[in-house]
Design a protein around this motif. Sequence first.
Motif, mmCIF file in Angstrom:
data_model
loop_
_atom_site.group_PDB
_atom_site.id
_atom_site.type_symbol
_atom_site.label_atom_id
_atom_site.label_comp_id
_atom_site.label_asym_id
_atom_site.label_seq_id
_atom_site.Cartn_x
_atom_site.Cartn_y
_atom_site.Cartn_z
ATOM 1 N N ALA A 1 6.299 0.792 3.375
ATOM 2 C CA ALA A 1 6.840 -0.551 3.554
ATOM 3 C C ALA A 1 5.814 -1.598 3.078
ATOM 4 O O ALA A 1 4.597 -1.370 3.172
ATOM 5 C CB ALA A 1 7.199 -0.788 5.024
ATOM 6 N N PRO A 2 6.326 -2.704 2.570
ATOM 7 C CA PRO A 2 7.729 -2.968 2.240
ATOM 8 C C PRO A 2 8.105 -2.320 0.919
ATOM 9 O O PRO A 2 7.246 -2.019 0.107
ATOM 10 C CB PRO A 2 7.775 -4.488 2.126
ATOM 11 C CG PRO A 2 6.401 -4.850 1.624
ATOM 12 C CD PRO A 2 5.451 -3.884 2.275
ATOM 13 N N ILE B 1 4.975 1.446 -5.740
ATOM 14 C CA ILE B 1 4.257 0.462 -6.565
ATOM 15 C C ILE B 1 4.990 0.228 -7.873
ATOM 16 O O ILE B 1 5.136 -0.922 -8.325
ATOM 17 C CB ILE B 1 2.811 0.942 -6.801
ATOM 18 C CG1 ILE B 1 2.021 0.894 -5.484
ATOM 19 C CG2 ILE B 1 2.116 0.095 -7.866
ATOM 20 C CD1 ILE B 1 0.624 1.460 -5.586
ATOM 21 N N ASP B 2 5.474 1.296 -8.504
ATOM 22 C CA ASP B 2 6.198 1.151 -9.769
ATOM 23 C C ASP B 2 7.454 0.307 -9.596
ATOM 24 O O ASP B 2 7.814 -0.480 -10.493
ATOM 25 C CB ASP B 2 6.572 2.527 -10.330
ATOM 26 C CG ASP B 2 5.362 3.296 -10.826
ATOM 27 O OD1 ASP B 2 4.289 2.679 -10.988
ATOM 28 O OD2 ASP B 2 5.490 4.517 -11.043
ATOM 29 N N ALA C 1 1.077 -5.263 -7.511
ATOM 30 C CA ALA C 1 1.407 -4.469 -6.327
ATOM 31 C C ALA C 1 0.391 -3.338 -6.170
ATOM 32 O O ALA C 1 -0.018 -2.715 -7.141
ATOM 33 C CB ALA C 1 2.814 -3.896 -6.444
ATOM 34 N N ALA C 2 -0.021 -3.082 -4.919
ATOM 35 C CA ALA C 2 -1.048 -2.067 -4.678
ATOM 36 C C ALA C 2 -0.908 -1.524 -3.265
ATOM 37 O O ALA C 2 -0.245 -2.116 -2.401
ATOM 38 C CB ALA C 2 -2.436 -2.658 -4.870
ATOM 39 N N LEU C 3 -1.544 -0.376 -3.018
ATOM 40 C CA LEU C 3 -1.576 0.210 -1.682
ATOM 41 C C LEU C 3 -2.497 -0.621 -0.803
ATOM 42 O O LEU C 3 -3.660 -0.847 -1.138
ATOM 43 C CB LEU C 3 -2.079 1.648 -1.763
ATOM 44 C CG LEU C 3 -2.133 2.437 -0.453
ATOM 45 C CD1 LEU C 3 -0.730 2.740 0.047
ATOM 46 C CD2 LEU C 3 -2.922 3.727 -0.646
ATOM 47 N N SER C 4 -1.983 -1.081 0.324
ATOM 48 C CA SER C 4 -2.787 -1.921 1.227
ATOM 49 C C SER C 4 -3.263 -1.166 2.450
ATOM 50 O O SER C 4 -4.288 -1.527 3.054
ATOM 51 C CB SER C 4 -1.971 -3.141 1.664
ATOM 52 O OG SER C 4 -0.784 -2.734 2.342
ATOM 53 N N ALA D 1 2.175 7.008 7.011
ATOM 54 C CA ALA D 1 2.623 5.620 6.917
ATOM 55 C C ALA D 1 1.824 4.942 5.808
ATOM 56 O O ALA D 1 0.588 4.900 5.858
ATOM 57 C CB ALA D 1 2.428 4.889 8.240
ATOM 58 N N LEU D 2 2.514 4.440 4.794
ATOM 59 C CA LEU D 2 1.886 3.765 3.666
ATOM 60 C C LEU D 2 2.294 2.298 3.660
ATOM 61 O O LEU D 2 3.479 1.974 3.833
ATOM 62 C CB LEU D 2 2.306 4.411 2.331
ATOM 63 C CG LEU D 2 2.070 5.917 2.194
ATOM 64 C CD1 LEU D 2 2.582 6.402 0.831
ATOM 65 C CD2 LEU D 2 0.588 6.246 2.347
ATOM 66 N N GLY D 3 1.325 1.432 3.482
ATOM 67 C CA GLY D 3 1.596 0.004 3.387
ATOM 68 C C GLY D 3 1.394 -0.481 1.959
ATOM 69 O O GLY D 3 0.417 -0.114 1.308
#
Length: 593
Positions: free
Chosen positions: A126-127, A157-158, A168-171, A187-189
């Motif tokens: 998310a998101p 991201i794509d 856009a990137a992994l936070s 869980a990926l942000g």
Amino acid sequence: MTLQTTLIAAALCATVSTPAYAFNARLEGDATEAMRGRLSSASAILEAERDGTTEPSDIIAAVQSDYRTLLGTLYRSGYYAPVIRISVDGREGSTLSLITLPNSVEDIVISVNTGDKFTFKTTTVAPLAPQTELPAGFSTGQTAKSGEIGAAKDSAIDAWRAASYPKAALSSQSIVADHNTKTLDVALGIAPGPKAVFGQLSFSGTKRVSQERLTEITGEIEGKAFNPETLETAAARLRKTGAFRSVAISEAETLNPDGSLDVTATVTDAAPRRVGFGAEINSLEGGTLSAYFMHRNISGNADRLRFDAEVAGLGSDTGIDYTVSTTYRRPATTRPVLALVAEAELARIDESNYLSTSATVSVSAEVTLSDTTYFIGGVGYRYSDVSDDLGDRTFSHFILPIEGARDSRNNALNPTSGTYFAAEIMPFIGFSGSATGGRLFADMRGYKGFGDDDRFVLAGRFMVGSIIGSDVTETPPDLLFYSGGGGTVRGQPYQSLDVDLDDDTSTGGASFIGLSTELRAGITDNISLVGFADVGGIGENATPDDAMNWHAGAGLGLRYDTGFGPIRLDIAAPISGTTGDGVQFYVGIGQAF
């Protein structure tokens, strides 16, 4: 020299000349056969043993790297509680130092107990941008392969980048393994960043093509909503010109204050001139020698001029064929997707069915619809002087050649998946007594790989052709259809199937159907065996009917993959029809289709 000195010298010589012996290594543990295969392929230790490595420093370095490598391999298969031990002559490999090395290494045992596979319990990203498609394997209950986590991140991201969010990137990332339940919570942000449009597209590297001309080729992108596909299209257009050895497109690290993103295309000029040669041989059609000379960027517009020459039928029962042609291609003529193509060809074709001397000139417009699809149409003139069973004749035609193709194969020379479809339509308008008509031809191919790493490939091909508007006696014989040989039915003589007319004469057909199937099986990384069967039919009428003549052939083939394409050897024999007798062989580069 004393006896003692002699013995010492002999001992020293024996010590110096004694060769170092490679070590022995083996993999043990409870891994499944498939998992053992993946571990063996990944292990630097086992690779060093296969290579005959003897230097202790190289062996210990491989040992220490294998802990991480094997662990990563297990994670990618969903094993998150493995036990890995590597014994080096009885000592644990992780305790050895590259500073204090043993004098030699004799025996290494890699022990891997995989433990149970983990599954995903909860998976959240998310998101997400609208219409994001996450991998099916990244869901509750699926095997928790680490690669699925990375694929889910990349997909998210794509999708944001495709929605015009270039940064856009992994936070954040949370991965928790529960060893009691053998599950993984992930869980990926994602931080989308700001929305952007394209800023300035600048070019660097080339010394032969102007900035203005490069922009004409790629098309203007400044001010358009950011989309990675736009950059991929621009790069593909530059590569297709053939004027550049390499093309790389990079995005600026940060956005401009106005929310635009600058882009740089770095190109490297290819050598302006290139020469190439080719050869092919089979037992009935004889040998073929070809050569070409190409001048890239001949006028500074990323255009190219190419000359081709071919001699075919060397050593065959028919005559020798000669073809000389030239092609000029100018990309981005009036618009980025449109290329101007001018062609001229002189040919003397000496076949068992006819002798033809022809000249053709044409000018066409080629439209690139996508990376896989193109369409080309043009106008031209064709003259031919022929001699066959029907006598000596001349043909003069105004032609309207039209063709298109869609190629989704993963590799044109050695496909394992995808499809290929090409179609040709050439209306011809007769002058000086020549008949008016049209030539239609379509070629459809499909490929399906299965087994580990697509070890087996099922390939199929269907061809169909028709001459409409003119009778077979009124059409140039080199536009008619024949069957037999490497391009249609292997095992049958080249162009051996034709049409027998009522007055004991023969000519090519007005209709053609060809079917081919192959089963390709990988034996090693470079060698494959192929079983194949081909069928061909020729008819006198434009529409295939019950009166068509048919023949078929089948055989076995061997392929050796060279990296740029497989070397092909096919051995075939006729299995039906009356046109062939005996075994034939075919040698070339690339798959038969």
